[in-house]
Scaffold this active site. Structure first.
Site, mmCIF file in Angstrom:
data_model
loop_
_atom_site.group_PDB
_atom_site.id
_atom_site.type_symbol
_atom_site.label_atom_id
_atom_site.label_comp_id
_atom_site.label_asym_id
_atom_site.label_seq_id
_atom_site.Cartn_x
_atom_site.Cartn_y
_atom_site.Cartn_z
ATOM 1 N N ARG A 85 0.871 -1.177 0.000
ATOM 2 C CA ARG A 85 0.000 0.000 0.000
ATOM 3 C C ARG A 85 0.907 1.225 0.000
ATOM 4 N NH1 ARG A 85 -2.768 2.977 4.476
ATOM 5 N NH2 ARG A 85 -4.721 3.884 3.692
ATOM 6 N N ASN A 162 -7.096 8.182 2.677
ATOM 7 C CA ASN A 162 -6.701 7.616 3.965
ATOM 8 C C ASN A 162 -7.502 8.242 5.107
ATOM 9 O OD1 ASN A 162 -4.652 6.038 5.604
ATOM 10 N ND2 ASN A 162 -4.386 8.091 6.475
ATOM 11 N N GLU A 163 -8.073 7.380 5.980
ATOM 12 C CA GLU A 163 -8.735 7.809 7.223
ATOM 13 C C GLU A 163 -9.518 9.111 7.019
ATOM 14 O OE1 GLU A 163 -5.696 7.809 10.253
ATOM 15 O OE2 GLU A 163 -5.213 5.696 9.921
ATOM 16 N N HIS A 229 -8.589 0.226 10.028
ATOM 17 C CA HIS A 229 -7.248 0.399 10.585
ATOM 18 C C HIS A 229 -7.305 0.029 12.065
ATOM 19 C CE1 HIS A 229 -5.962 3.450 7.249
ATOM 20 N NE2 HIS A 229 -6.356 2.280 6.778
ATOM 21 N N TYR A 231 -5.653 -0.095 15.555
ATOM 22 C CA TYR A 231 -4.665 0.345 16.525
ATOM 23 C C TYR A 231 -5.278 0.177 17.920
ATOM 24 C CZ TYR A 231 -1.983 2.069 12.540
ATOM 25 O OH TYR A 231 -1.263 2.150 11.372
ATOM 26 N N GLU A 258 -4.367 -1.057 7.800
ATOM 27 C CA GLU A 258 -3.236 -0.658 8.633
ATOM 28 C C GLU A 258 -3.386 -1.325 9.993
ATOM 29 O OE1 GLU A 258 -2.439 3.443 9.352
ATOM 30 O OE2 GLU A 258 -2.698 4.047 7.264
ATOM 31 N N TRP A 287 1.515 -1.477 9.081
ATOM 32 C CA TRP A 287 2.118 -0.134 9.035
ATOM 33 C C TRP A 287 3.405 -0.166 9.861
ATOM 34 C CZ3 TRP A 287 0.603 4.262 6.415
ATOM 35 C CH2 TRP A 287 1.384 5.390 6.661
#
Length: 546
Positions: A85, A162-163, A229, A231, A258, A287
């Site tokens: 990516r 992105n995001e 994503h 996290y 991610e 990531w």
């Protein structure tokens, strides 16, 4: 990936999670759609044009901040990844990646037999992050660089932005995402599209999860993949399993676009992410390869882009249980088989040069032929046995810009077809650009005001040495050592390769006689070489060194 610490309202996340237990995703009714030209979604799975199931196993690479580090793709492939990516910029927050640069990225992905997921990073945290742009603006960027993507549907997935929302006004995500998807389809994009979740990509409010079916149904090609994503929000196996399992149960395609082994907003359960994605046959992209800053340097998989200096995170992702080495399978499009188009186009005719200036040249060549059809051409600059893609075109002409004055440049052309086959190189043409501009009534001071590993800060002072005011200006220079500007104040910057152009801000536009204006910037660099540029052009005239 947000470039600063994430703020995640955990209480709201827990409330949303409880509410989510009462909600289910509806299985989408697949709308009528065009025949696939490359990757496609079917029954919640991502398939190649051949019908092979494709599961992403790869990493993120921060190309827009480290444009001279495309050798990272070789190293990522060597570690077993099947996908990369690639971070790009529309030019709204960072230096724009133009059509030629995007074409070169795609070409390097293909050379390394990697599927290329391309994303625009300027949308990160829209509504909360200053300077972030809308998904609609990101869609405009893709349309602007479409020549680099046409015919690459077998190899490229377009991750629109992105995001695209932070933790403010994120309920707009559904409508904004539908509109961006439909804008790209109306512009003729047949690629699989990937859409990121809001809430800095982590969807703690479940906006994407609970509206994914309607977004998928809004795509006239029924060819959209959802990216979460993971996290700090995903710090338990139960959260990972529940979120991904709901998409699978609903027949909706999802990937973990991610994730990391740690983060300032909490400690994600990377073991669960790897295990659950393997069990469900879901793709993941860790990531990131290298170059992280802002306090999250621990997310580097290798130190300073050196594949021999793998970090513990890199070792876990590539070589640990359920990691890339154990689960990655190369895309079928790169493996020859019955019925596949493996015949390359013929070589294009030798290019002819015209309209040669001090910084540009127009090249025209004879068309190549192919058993199926030529989809485009890549123009390369040849120097010292190395080739660099400098322009791409769907026709038989292209203009190459950003050339050094009074310099010899050698060019050649490759043809490519829809299957990604590349022709032999054309004969070369050598062109000497015209002499540079005349001296102007200006002087420039360039100085580095601070340096750190991988980055630096600088100042440019522009002085008017003439007798009349300068009213509106553009300043240009060329970086000699691969430096890239990451932010600039005092003007609006664009950068193509080594060539930098700064247009005055309203408050710096006028420079009175004997007066001066100052620009400040931060930049990225590689190694220890941070050589100063030596030639500055103000409105096309060369300035003296002050």
């Amino acid at each position: 990936m947000r470039t600063s610490d994430r703020t995640v309202p955990r209480a709201a996340a827990l409330l949303a999670a409880l509410a989510g237990l009462l909600l289910t995703l509806l299985v989408p009714t697949t709308p009528a759609h065009a025949a696939p030209t490359g990757f496609r979604v079917q029954d919640g799975r991502l398939l190649e044009a051949s019908g092979n199931d494709f599961v992403m196993r790869g990493v993120n690479h921060a190309h827009t901040w480290y444009a001279d580090r495309l050798d990272a793709l070789d190293h990522i492939k060597a570690k077993g990844a099947n996908t990369v990516r690639v971070v790009l910029s529309s030019g709204d927050r960072w230096t724009r990646n133009d059509t030629a640069d995007v074409a070169n990225v795609v070409a390097q992905c293909k050379r390394n037999r990697l599927i290329c997921v391309l994303e625009v990073h300027d949308t990160t945290g829209y509504g909360e992050q200053s300077g972030a742009v809308t998904l609609s603006r990101a869609a405009d960027y893709w349309i602007e660089v479409r020549d680099a993507l046409a015919g690459q549907e077998d190899y490229v997935i377009v991750n629109i932005g992105n995001e695209p929302h932070g933790n403010t006004d994120y309920t707009r995500w559904t409508a904004d995402t539908k509109a961006a998807v439909q804008k790209l389809r109306a512009a003729g994009f047949g690629h699989t599209l990937m859409v990121d979740a809001p809430n800095w990509g982590q969807d703690w409010a479940f906006t994407m999860r609970d509206n994914a079916a309607s977004v998928f149904a809004a795509d006239p090609d029924a060819n959209t993949v959802f990216s979460i994503h993971m996290y700090g929000v995903f710090d338990t196996a139960a959260e990972v399993s529940d979120y991904l399992g709901r998409f699978v149960a609903a027949g909706l395609p999802v990937v973990v676009g991610e994730f990391g082994h740690d983060h300032s907003d909490g400690n994600p359960d990377e073991d669960a992410i790897l295990s659950v994605t393997r069990q469900l046959g879901i793709g993941y992209l860790g990531w990131s390869w290298s170059g992280n800053g802002g306090g999250v340097e621990y997310l580097d998989m290798v130190e300073n882009f050196d594949p021999a200096r793998m970090t513990s995170w890199g070792q876990r992702l590539f070589d640990g249980p359920d990691g890339i080495a154990a689960t990655s399978e190369e895309a079928a499009v790169y493996r020859s088989g019955p019925g596949e188009d493996t015949t390359a186009p013929t070589a294009p005719g030798a290019p002819a040069a015209s309209a040669v200036t001090s910084s540009s040249v127009t090249l025209t060549w004879g068309a190549a032929t192919d058993t199926v059809g030529v989809t485009g051409y890549d123009v390369v600059r040849v120097a010292g046995g190395q080739e660099t893609v400098v322009a791409s075109s769907s026709g038989t002409t292209a203009t190459v810009t950003g050339l050094a004055a009074d310099t010899s440049h050698t060019f050649a052309v490759y043809a490519r077809d829809a299957a990604g086959n590349r022709s032999a190189r054309s004969a070369t043409v050598t062109v000497t650009t015209a002499s540079g501009p005349a001296a102007g009534s200006c002087a420039v001071i360039y100085r580095v005001t601070g340096e750190w590993p991988g980055g630096f800060q600088g100042e440019v002072v522009v002085r008017n040495t003439g007798s009349t005011a300068v009213d509106g200006w553009t300043l240009r220079w060329t970086f000699p050592a691969g430096q890239r500007i990451t932010s600039l104040w005092g003007g609006t910057v664009t950068q193509s390769g080594a060539e930098v152009s700064v247009v005055a801000a309203p408050y710096t536009a006028t420079i009175p006689p004997s007066g001066a204006v100052s620009l400040g910037f931060t930049g990225s660099r590689t190694g220890t070489d941070n050589t100063d540029p030596t030639v500055f052009l103000l409105n096309g005239a060369e300035c003296s060194a002050a």
